[in-house]
Motif scaffolding. Structure first.
Motif, PDB file in Angstrom:
ATOM      1  N   ASP A 128       0.840  -1.194   0.000  1.00 42.86           N
ATOM      2  CA  ASP A 128       0.000   0.000   0.000  1.00 42.86           C
ATOM      3  C   ASP A 128       0.878   1.247   0.000  1.00 42.86           C
ATOM      4  N   ILE A 129       0.336   2.312  -0.539  1.00 43.00           N
ATOM      5  CA  ILE A 129       1.064   3.584  -0.588  1.00 43.00           C
ATOM      6  C   ILE A 129       0.052   4.724  -0.511  1.00 43.00           C
ATOM      7  N   HIS A 130       0.365   5.757   0.269  1.00 41.54           N
ATOM      8  CA  HIS A 130      -0.477   6.957   0.347  1.00 41.54           C
ATOM      9  C   HIS A 130       0.409   8.193   0.302  1.00 41.54           C
ATOM     10  N   PRO A 131      -0.049   9.254  -0.374  1.00 39.16           N
ATOM     11  CA  PRO A 131       0.702  10.506  -0.377  1.00 39.16           C
ATOM     12  C   PRO A 131       0.474  11.270   0.925  1.00 39.16           C
ATOM     13  N   PHE A 132       1.443  12.109   1.286  1.00 35.83           N
ATOM     14  CA  PHE A 132       1.240  12.987   2.434  1.00 35.83           C
ATOM     15  C   PHE A 132       0.092  13.940   2.136  1.00 35.83           C
ATOM     16  N   SER A 133      -0.666  14.273   3.181  1.00 33.72           N
ATOM     17  CA  SER A 133      -1.809  15.170   3.037  1.00 33.72           C
ATOM     18  C   SER A 133      -1.350  16.622   3.070  1.00 33.72           C
ATOM     19  N   SER A 134      -2.099  17.478   2.358  1.00 30.38           N
ATOM     20  CA  SER A 134      -1.801  18.907   2.416  1.00 30.38           C
ATOM     21  C   SER A 134      -2.458  19.536   3.649  1.00 30.38           C
ATOM     22  N   ASP A 135      -3.305  18.735   4.337  1.00 33.66           N
ATOM     23  CA  ASP A 135      -3.969  19.215   5.549  1.00 33.66           C
ATOM     24  C   ASP A 135      -3.036  19.028   6.752  1.00 33.66           C
ATOM     25  N   PRO A 136      -2.520  20.122   7.316  1.00 33.60           N
ATOM     26  CA  PRO A 136      -1.542  20.008   8.408  1.00 33.60           C
ATOM     27  C   PRO A 136      -2.144  19.424   9.691  1.00 33.60           C
ATOM     28  N   GLY A 137      -3.472  19.416   9.779  1.00 33.99           N
ATOM     29  CA  GLY A 137      -4.114  18.905  10.987  1.00 33.99           C
ATOM     30  C   GLY A 137      -4.357  17.398  10.949  1.00 33.99           C
ATOM     31  N   ARG A 138      -4.049  16.781   9.815  1.00 33.83           N
ATOM     32  CA  ARG A 138      -4.334  15.347   9.669  1.00 33.83           C
ATOM     33  C   ARG A 138      -3.267  14.521  10.396  1.00 33.83           C
ATOM     34  N   PRO A 139      -3.674  13.585  11.278  1.00 35.27           N
ATOM     35  CA  PRO A 139      -2.699  12.789  12.029  1.00 35.27           C
ATOM     36  C   PRO A 139      -2.064  11.698  11.166  1.00 35.27           C
ATOM     37  N   LEU A 140      -0.838  11.327  11.512  1.00 36.45           N
ATOM     38  CA  LEU A 140      -0.174  10.197  10.865  1.00 36.45           C
ATOM     39  C   LEU A 140      -0.402   8.968  11.728  1.00 36.45           C
ATOM     40  N   VAL A 141      -1.040   7.954  11.145  1.00 32.83           N
ATOM     41  CA  VAL A 141      -1.336   6.717  11.874  1.00 32.83           C
ATOM     42  C   VAL A 141      -0.715   5.547  11.118  1.00 32.83           C
ATOM     43  N   LEU A 142       0.148   4.808  11.783  1.00 28.60           N
ATOM     44  CA  LEU A 142       0.814   3.654  11.171  1.00 28.60           C
ATOM     45  C   LEU A 142       0.613   2.432  12.060  1.00 28.60           C
ATOM     46  N   GLY A 143      -0.051   1.434  11.546  1.00 21.73           N
ATOM     47  CA  GLY A 143      -0.304   0.226  12.324  1.00 21.73           C
ATOM     48  C   GLY A 143      -1.097   0.523  13.582  1.00 21.73           C
ATOM     49  N   GLY A 144      -2.023   1.470  13.476  1.00 22.11           N
ATOM     50  CA  GLY A 144      -2.874   1.828  14.603  1.00 22.11           C
ATOM     51  C   GLY A 144      -2.211   2.711  15.631  1.00 22.11           C
ATOM     52  N   VAL A 145      -0.962   3.100  15.378  1.00 21.08           N
ATOM     53  CA  VAL A 145      -0.229   3.933  16.337  1.00 21.08           C
ATOM     54  C   VAL A 145      -0.103   5.349  15.786  1.00 21.08           C
ATOM     55  N   ARG A 146      -0.464   6.323  16.604  1.00 17.72           N
ATOM     56  CA  ARG A 146      -0.327   7.726  16.225  1.00 17.72           C
ATOM     57  C   ARG A 146       1.163   8.087  16.279  1.00 17.72           C
TER      58      ARG A 146
END
Ligand SMILES: [Zn+2]
Length: 156
Positions: free
Chosen positions: A10-28
């Motif tokens: 899977d691959i996702h681009p970084f969001s342009s929304d600075p308020g969006r959290p980064l969640v990896l494997g259920g961990v913030r």
């Protein structure tokens, strides 16, 4: 013993929304969030695909289409649990191995937490490795994060 193996990517681009959290494997995780219909947790999506692939049950996109509003902003740990529920009708995970590819942020501090979270969710050992893109391609230019996963399952 009947065993099967599956792979996920899977691959996702970084969001342009600075308020969006980064969640990896259920961990913030500290760092810029990823763009996606759900919470864009690339690790959960790759792991779910590996498990579904091993069981021959399709993929995350098939189960949780982006056109379906139910999955808008969905917690991908919940999606992983739903996917594994289908797999678990006939199979149990033996182990899962993942590689997260991210130039940034540094993931070393979160690796064990992600392993623990996913291992608990699947009731099987999940190992997580973090690699950098070494400046190459979209991942190397810090445009997003990708994850590779393989899952081994055995017949229950
Ligand atoms: Zn995804």
């Amino acid at each position: 013993m009947t065993i099967r193996v599956g792979q996920g990517f899977d691959i996702h681009p970084f969001s342009s929304d600075p308020g969006r959290p980064l969640v990896l494997g259920g961990v913030r995780v500290d760092g810029p969030g990823l763009e996606g219909h759900s919470d864009a947790d690339v690790v959960c999506h790759a792991v779910a695909d590996a498990l579904l692939g091993a069981a021959g049950l399709g993929d995350v996109g098939l189960l949780f289409p982006a056109t379906d509003e139910r999955w808008q902003g969905a917690d991908s740990m919940a999606l992983l649990a739903l996917a594994y529920e289908q797999v678990a009708a006939k199979w149990r995970a033996v182990n899962v191995d993942c590689t997260i590819i991210a130039e940034a942020p540094p993931l070393a501090a979160f690796r064990e937490q992600v392993e623990a979270r996913l291992s608990a969710a699947l009731g099987a050992p999940v190992s997580v490795k973090a690699k950098r893109g070494e400046g190459l391609g979209a991942l190397g230019r810090q445009e997003g994060i990708a994850c590779l996963a393989v899952a081994l399952i055995e017949r229950v």
